[in-house]
Enzyme design. Sequence first.
Site, PDB file in Angstrom:
ATOM      1  N   CYS A  84      14.425 -18.608  -7.403  1.00 54.20           N
ATOM      2  CA  CYS A  84      13.253 -18.087  -6.472  1.00 54.20           C
ATOM      3  C   CYS A  84      14.239 -17.318  -5.778  1.00 54.20           C
ATOM      4  O   CYS A  84      13.746 -16.203  -5.406  1.00 54.20           O
ATOM      5  CB  CYS A  84      12.803 -19.352  -5.364  1.00 54.20           C
ATOM      6  SG  CYS A  84      13.820 -20.534  -4.636  1.00 54.20           S
TER       7      CYS A  84
ATOM      8  N   GLN B 225       9.008 -17.006 -12.207  1.00 53.30           N
ATOM      9  CA  GLN B 225      10.525 -17.397 -12.727  1.00 53.30           C
ATOM     10  C   GLN B 225      10.763 -18.173 -13.628  1.00 53.30           C
ATOM     11  O   GLN B 225      11.704 -19.456 -14.157  1.00 53.30           O
ATOM     12  CB  GLN B 225      10.849 -18.031 -11.280  1.00 53.30           C
ATOM     13  CG  GLN B 225      10.391 -19.147 -10.290  1.00 53.30           C
ATOM     14  CD  GLN B 225      10.818 -19.765  -9.481  1.00 53.30           C
ATOM     15  OE1 GLN B 225      10.249 -19.306  -8.093  1.00 53.30           O
ATOM     16  NE2 GLN B 225      11.811 -20.578  -9.252  1.00 53.30           N
TER      17      GLN B 225
ATOM     18  N   ASP C 151      21.121 -14.117   0.577  1.00 58.18           N
ATOM     19  CA  ASP C 151      22.006 -13.425   1.017  1.00 58.18           C
ATOM     20  C   ASP C 151      23.617 -13.340   0.782  1.00 58.18           C
ATOM     21  O   ASP C 151      23.999 -12.474  -0.080  1.00 58.18           O
ATOM     22  CB  ASP C 151      22.924 -14.226   3.147  1.00 58.18           C
ATOM     23  CG  ASP C 151      22.045 -13.523   3.653  1.00 58.18           C
ATOM     24  OD1 ASP C 151      21.262 -12.842   3.772  1.00 58.18           O
ATOM     25  OD2 ASP C 151      22.475 -14.417   5.285  1.00 58.18           O
TER      26      ASP C 151
ATOM     27  N   ASP D 127       9.039 -23.893   3.899  1.00 61.34           N
ATOM     28  CA  ASP D 127       8.728 -25.334   3.485  1.00 61.34           C
ATOM     29  C   ASP D 127       8.062 -24.789   2.418  1.00 61.34           C
ATOM     30  O   ASP D 127       6.232 -25.155   2.931  1.00 61.34           O
ATOM     31  CB  ASP D 127       8.659 -26.154   4.413  1.00 61.34           C
ATOM     32  CG  ASP D 127       8.529 -27.597   3.858  1.00 61.34           C
ATOM     33  OD1 ASP D 127       8.320 -27.671   2.603  1.00 61.34           O
ATOM     34  OD2 ASP D 127       8.187 -28.577   4.531  1.00 61.34           O
TER      35      ASP D 127
ATOM     36  N   ASP E 296      13.806 -27.476   7.309  1.00 61.87           N
ATOM     37  CA  ASP E 296      13.845 -27.989   5.799  1.00 61.87           C
ATOM     38  C   ASP E 296      13.633 -27.122   4.962  1.00 61.87           C
ATOM     39  O   ASP E 296      12.075 -27.631   4.617  1.00 61.87           O
ATOM     40  CB  ASP E 296      13.548 -29.650   5.469  1.00 61.87           C
ATOM     41  CG  ASP E 296      14.601 -30.635   5.953  1.00 61.87           C
ATOM     42  OD1 ASP E 296      15.460 -30.403   6.424  1.00 61.87           O
ATOM     43  OD2 ASP E 296      13.940 -31.320   6.202  1.00 61.87           O
TER      44      ASP E 296
ATOM     45  N   ASN F  12       5.445 -14.824  -3.860  1.00 63.77           N
ATOM     46  CA  ASN F  12       5.233 -15.717  -4.491  1.00 63.77           C
ATOM     47  C   ASN F  12       5.998 -15.227  -5.456  1.00 63.77           C
ATOM     48  O   ASN F  12       5.778 -13.951  -6.398  1.00 63.77           O
ATOM     49  CB  ASN F  12       4.644 -16.553  -4.310  1.00 63.77           C
ATOM     50  CG  ASN F  12       5.103 -17.533  -4.933  1.00 63.77           C
ATOM     51  OD1 ASN F  12       6.761 -18.360  -4.635  1.00 63.77           O
ATOM     52  ND2 ASN F  12       4.551 -19.280  -4.857  1.00 63.77           N
TER      53      ASN F  12
ATOM     54  N   HIS G  51      12.224 -23.179  -0.276  1.00 66.73           N
ATOM     55  CA  HIS G  51      11.701 -21.938  -1.366  1.00 66.73           C
ATOM     56  C   HIS G  51      12.014 -20.548  -0.984  1.00 66.73           C
ATOM     57  O   HIS G  51      12.041 -20.311  -0.009  1.00 66.73           O
ATOM     58  CB  HIS G  51      10.242 -21.928  -1.252  1.00 66.73           C
ATOM     59  CG  HIS G  51       9.893 -20.643  -2.874  1.00 66.73           C
ATOM     60  ND1 HIS G  51      10.236 -21.018  -3.396  1.00 66.73           N
ATOM     61  CD2 HIS G  51       8.309 -20.819  -2.364  1.00 66.73           C
ATOM     62  CE1 HIS G  51       9.684 -20.715  -4.549  1.00 66.73           C
ATOM     63  NE2 HIS G  51       8.213 -19.931  -4.120  1.00 66.73           N
TER      64      HIS G  51
ATOM     65  N   GLU H 133       0.584  -1.105  -0.470  1.00 63.07           N
ATOM     66  CA  GLU H 133       0.098   0.089  -0.251  1.00 63.07           C
ATOM     67  C   GLU H 133       1.181   1.163   0.335  1.00 63.07           C
ATOM     68  O   GLU H 133       0.159   2.492  -0.230  1.00 63.07           O
ATOM     69  CB  GLU H 133      -1.420  -0.115   1.371  1.00 63.07           C
ATOM     70  CG  GLU H 133      -1.635  -1.572   0.938  1.00 63.07           C
ATOM     71  CD  GLU H 133      -2.429  -1.673   2.232  1.00 63.07           C
ATOM     72  OE1 GLU H 133      -2.309  -0.611   3.538  1.00 63.07           O
ATOM     73  OE2 GLU H 133      -3.726  -2.387   2.450  1.00 63.07           O
TER      74      GLU H 133
ATOM     75  N   ASP I   6      20.757 -10.356   8.813  1.00 58.96           N
ATOM     76  CA  ASP I   6      19.867 -11.685   9.508  1.00 58.96           C
ATOM     77  C   ASP I   6      18.876 -10.923  10.876  1.00 58.96           C
ATOM     78  O   ASP I   6      19.273 -10.544  11.990  1.00 58.96           O
ATOM     79  CB  ASP I   6      21.251 -13.134   9.572  1.00 58.96           C
ATOM     80  CG  ASP I   6      21.308 -12.902   8.203  1.00 58.96           C
ATOM     81  OD1 ASP I   6      20.924 -13.202   7.381  1.00 58.96           O
ATOM     82  OD2 ASP I   6      22.294 -13.530   8.072  1.00 58.96           O
TER      83      ASP I   6
ATOM     84  N   GLU J 243      16.580  -9.753 -12.221  1.00 57.04           N
ATOM     85  CA  GLU J 243      17.269 -11.368 -11.614  1.00 57.04           C
ATOM     86  C   GLU J 243      17.298 -12.219 -12.138  1.00 57.04           C
ATOM     87  O   GLU J 243      19.004 -12.701 -11.879  1.00 57.04           O
ATOM     88  CB  GLU J 243      15.936 -12.646 -11.243  1.00 57.04           C
ATOM     89  CG  GLU J 243      15.016 -11.969 -10.318  1.00 57.04           C
ATOM     90  CD  GLU J 243      13.656 -10.897 -10.887  1.00 57.04           C
ATOM     91  OE1 GLU J 243      13.331 -10.104 -12.147  1.00 57.04           O
ATOM     92  OE2 GLU J 243      13.237  -9.937 -10.114  1.00 57.04           O
TER      93      GLU J 243
END
Length: 348
Positions: A152, A146, A198, A265, A288, A315, A291, A136, A241, A177
């Site tokens: 990603c 992608q 990173d 995940d 684990d 996404n 994405h 907004e 981080d 990208e």
Amino acid sequence: MLFLLFFPTGSRAMLPLLVLMLCVNTVLSAMTTDPTLDQHWELWKNRYSKTYNKTEEGWRRMVWEKNLKKIELHNLEHSMGKHSFTLGMNHFGDLTNEEFRQMMNGYKPRAEKKVKGSWFMKPNFLNVPSSVDWRESGYVTPVKYQGGCGSCWAFSATGAMEGQLYRMTGRLVSLSEQNLVDCSRPEGNEGCSGGWMDRAFQYVLDNGGLDSESSYPYMGVDMPCRYDPSYSVISLAGYADVVSGSEVSLMEAVGSVGPVSVAIDAGHTSFQFYQSGIYSEPDCSSLDLDHGVLVVGYGTAQSLLSDANYWIVKNSWGSSWGDNGYIYMSKDNDNNCGIATAASYPLI
Ligand SMILES: *[C@@H]1O[C@H](CO)[C@@H](O)[C@H](O)[C@H]1NC(C)=O
């Protein structure tokens, strides 16, 4: 009745045959497609421009029907209050969950220790808002796609950099990208085979710049590096981080800084076909992660029974996936799907 002629009731020889027949019947019924879905199938193939040869068509149709049934069952259960989100058929409809997971190779879990990341510290003069949506305020570019490349991580990183660039300059510029995919191998990224946000920030730091999307457009395949400093629109001073696993720290970062890159995940059927509502997956892992996506805000949905907190997540699977390309993920739900496990953002 035919069997009874050959095997009188009580015959021990009958049992294995019956078991065999049951199995064969199961396989046969699974091999048969439902003719009432013919038109639906043709519409779906047209919508997503799917073409198959004869052999593949039969197999893909069965996978698609199985997915469709899962989606319908989930939505029926949702209407009875069992789930907080709905599913919908989309362009992943002809993929088994195993195939979908194999595509989810973009974020490389368990990176080695990084060099220059600094810990996020909440600026203590700031009150973090109880809800925020950076879309907004103009911080967020339209949803991107992608394609079949495991990039990603690059989309997550450009999203965070676009937000910080807007914060600094008041200009929203889409970033490249492809520049990250082609050029950040020295930092340890692997192009379309995967990478880390990173390390993308580290590349921009090392390189002293990153080109705009319009000057270095997305191709979705690995190509030689063609970075041109005259089209660079951003440079970084570092990156930070967020304290791993802390949704409070993630909220402080998003609330006070802007969009933040996160890894999640995303390998479950429920994610493959997510459509709307607040996504929560009991089978999700917090460790684990496969994405890379972008948290662009958070909020609380009021309902009659209870309030539910959510993260607003951008996404990179196009705007036809999910809720116009977004997913609302369960917040303050024990770090569901690892959203706060590996969060970071660039410093300009
Ligand atoms: C049909 O397509 C599949 C998948 O693309 C391929 O593996 C197979 O060889 C093709 N079969 C024929 C007969 O062209």
